[in-house]
Write an enzyme that holds these catalytic residues in place. Structure first.
Site, PDB file in Angstrom:
ATOM      1  N   CYS A 102      30.686  24.400  47.891  1.00  0.00           N
ATOM      2  CA  CYS A 102      31.432  24.567  46.644  1.00  0.00           C
ATOM      3  C   CYS A 102      31.150  23.409  45.697  1.00  0.00           C
ATOM      4  O   CYS A 102      30.956  23.613  44.497  1.00  0.00           O
ATOM      5  CB  CYS A 102      32.928  24.675  46.932  1.00  0.00           C
ATOM      6  SG  CYS A 102      33.940  24.895  45.449  1.00  0.00           S
ATOM      7  N   CYS A 198      40.015  26.979  50.336  1.00  0.00           N
ATOM      8  CA  CYS A 198      40.755  27.482  49.173  1.00  0.00           C
ATOM      9  C   CYS A 198      41.023  28.975  49.230  1.00  0.00           C
ATOM     10  O   CYS A 198      42.118  29.416  48.951  1.00  0.00           O
ATOM     11  CB  CYS A 198      40.020  27.121  47.884  1.00  0.00           C
ATOM     12  SG  CYS A 198      39.163  28.468  47.065  1.00  0.00           S
TER      13      CYS A 198
END
Length: 375
Positions: A102, A198
């Site tokens: 990410c 997340c």
């Protein structure tokens, strides 16, 4: 309105809030940007990423600071650049680290591009890390707060990315960050830190993963072949894991905790053993995929340094040898527990992060045996 020189990635948490506050108070012309990286479906994803709550908090903080805020939806890029890799790795029996991807693919690539499209020179985030700039060379350093240092997750960044990045929290301990936020009346001052991945959030990991990798029950064996029970799917587990095995008292074995010590995806077997320090979990060497070097090149073909094979691990002394294909062979001074293919090995020289690579294999005894049987 003054053109923003720095765009701050606003996550809706206290760290990015204080990063923006410190830059504003230093007189920098800044703006915020909130990234949506996961397309939530409320019916499907209740309890997931809290994206709407985080968005509201990011807006509130920027309002409090008197700075503009922008919004970008990177969910398509996240799916292609991070999540598809995450699923493929789990399906192969490995344990990926989506935070590393990410950062490389979204926060320091698409976010940086978006900031430049908005006319900014640089970006800033709430990561606990530091950048030292020496004569045009960028060095990534650990955050001063070793308990919060996030350089492990940033080891895939390069010179161009670090040259355009600020880490305003790099010198601060976390309690001081919360104190600053409270003194400034920021609405995120007491907000709980996000934990876990997340897109999974507070949900049960196995339940989430089963949406994409359906349960495939199989046998649970000890390394010497004793059947202990049944597992719901080998890809739901990682090396060294104790939780979720649901092993009660087993005839002929001591009433001690069981741990995952190996996975055979092809034969759908999960291997378990008793004891957190089982010999089946211990390795002295690992081999990696092609390494990434923050300086653009390795310090030498063979060198000594320290390494982390997981986040927040203490420094582990090792010797690194570079392969012709850019991969690494690493020998540790002391045996390591549960070194996991798919995770990252990150190399350090003191506080400087040199780079790292994805772990491909180790010399743990069960892993060696399974490789030989598959050959």
């Amino acid at each position: 309105m003054t053109q923003a020189r720095i765009i701050v990635g606003m996550s809706g948490g206290v760290d990015s809030s204080v990063a923006a506050l410190r830059l504003r108070d230093a007189g920098e012309p800044i703006a915020g940007l909130f990234m949506q990286n996961w397309a939530e479906d409320d019916a499907l994803d209740g309890g997931g990423c809290r994206a709407e709550e985080d968005r509201r908090d990011a807006v509130a903080v920027c309002g409090r600071l008197g700075i503009p805020i922008h919004f970008r939806d990177f969910s398509g890029e996240y799916w292609a650049g991070v999540f598809e890799h995450f699923l493929a790795e789990y399906a192969a029996g490995r344990t990926p680290n989506p935070d590393v991807l990410c950062n490389r693919e979204i926060k320091f690539k698409h976010f940086l591009d978006a900031a430049r499209e908005l006319g900014a020179e640089s970006i800033a985030t709430g990561h606990y890390a530091r950048v030292a700039r020496d004569g045009g060379r960028q060095r990534l350093l650990r955050g001063r707060d070793r308990g919060k240092d996030q350089s492990y997750f940033l080891h895939q960044l390069g010179q161009a990315q670090l040259a355009a990045t600020e880490f305003p929290l790099g010198e601060l301990p976390k309690p001081e960050v919360r104190r600053i936020a409270e003194a400034a009346g920021l609405p995120t001052a007491a907000k709980k830190d996000s934990t876990g991945i997340c897109f999974i959030g507070e949900r049960d990991f196995r339940e989430f993963l089963s949406r994409y990798l359906p349960a495939r029950p199989g046998r649970m064996l000890t390394p010497d072949g004793h059947e202990i029970g049944e597992h719901p799917g080998v890809f739901y587990f990682t090396l060294g894991q104790r939780e979720g095995l649901n092993i009660g008292g087993v005839r002929g074995f001591e009433p001690a905790p069981w741990y995952v010590v190996g996975k055979d995806v092809a034969r759908n077997i999960l291997y378990v053993d008793q004891g957190a320090d089982s010999r089946w979990l211990r390795s002295e060497r690992l081999w990696s995929e092609t390494a990434h070097w923050i300086a653009g090149a390795p310090p030498a073909a063979r060198f000594r340094c320290t390494a982390q094979v997981r986040y927040r691990q203490h420094d582990q002394a090792c010797e690194v040898e570079l392969g012709e294909d850019g991969s690494l062979a690493i020998a540790f001074a002391q045996p390591q527990r549960a070194v996991t293919p798919g995770q990252s090995v990150v190399l350090y020289d003191g506080d400087e992060c040199l780079g790292g690579a994805v772990i491909a294999a180790t010399d743990a005894p069960l892993e060696r045996r399974l490789r030989a049987e598959a050959a």
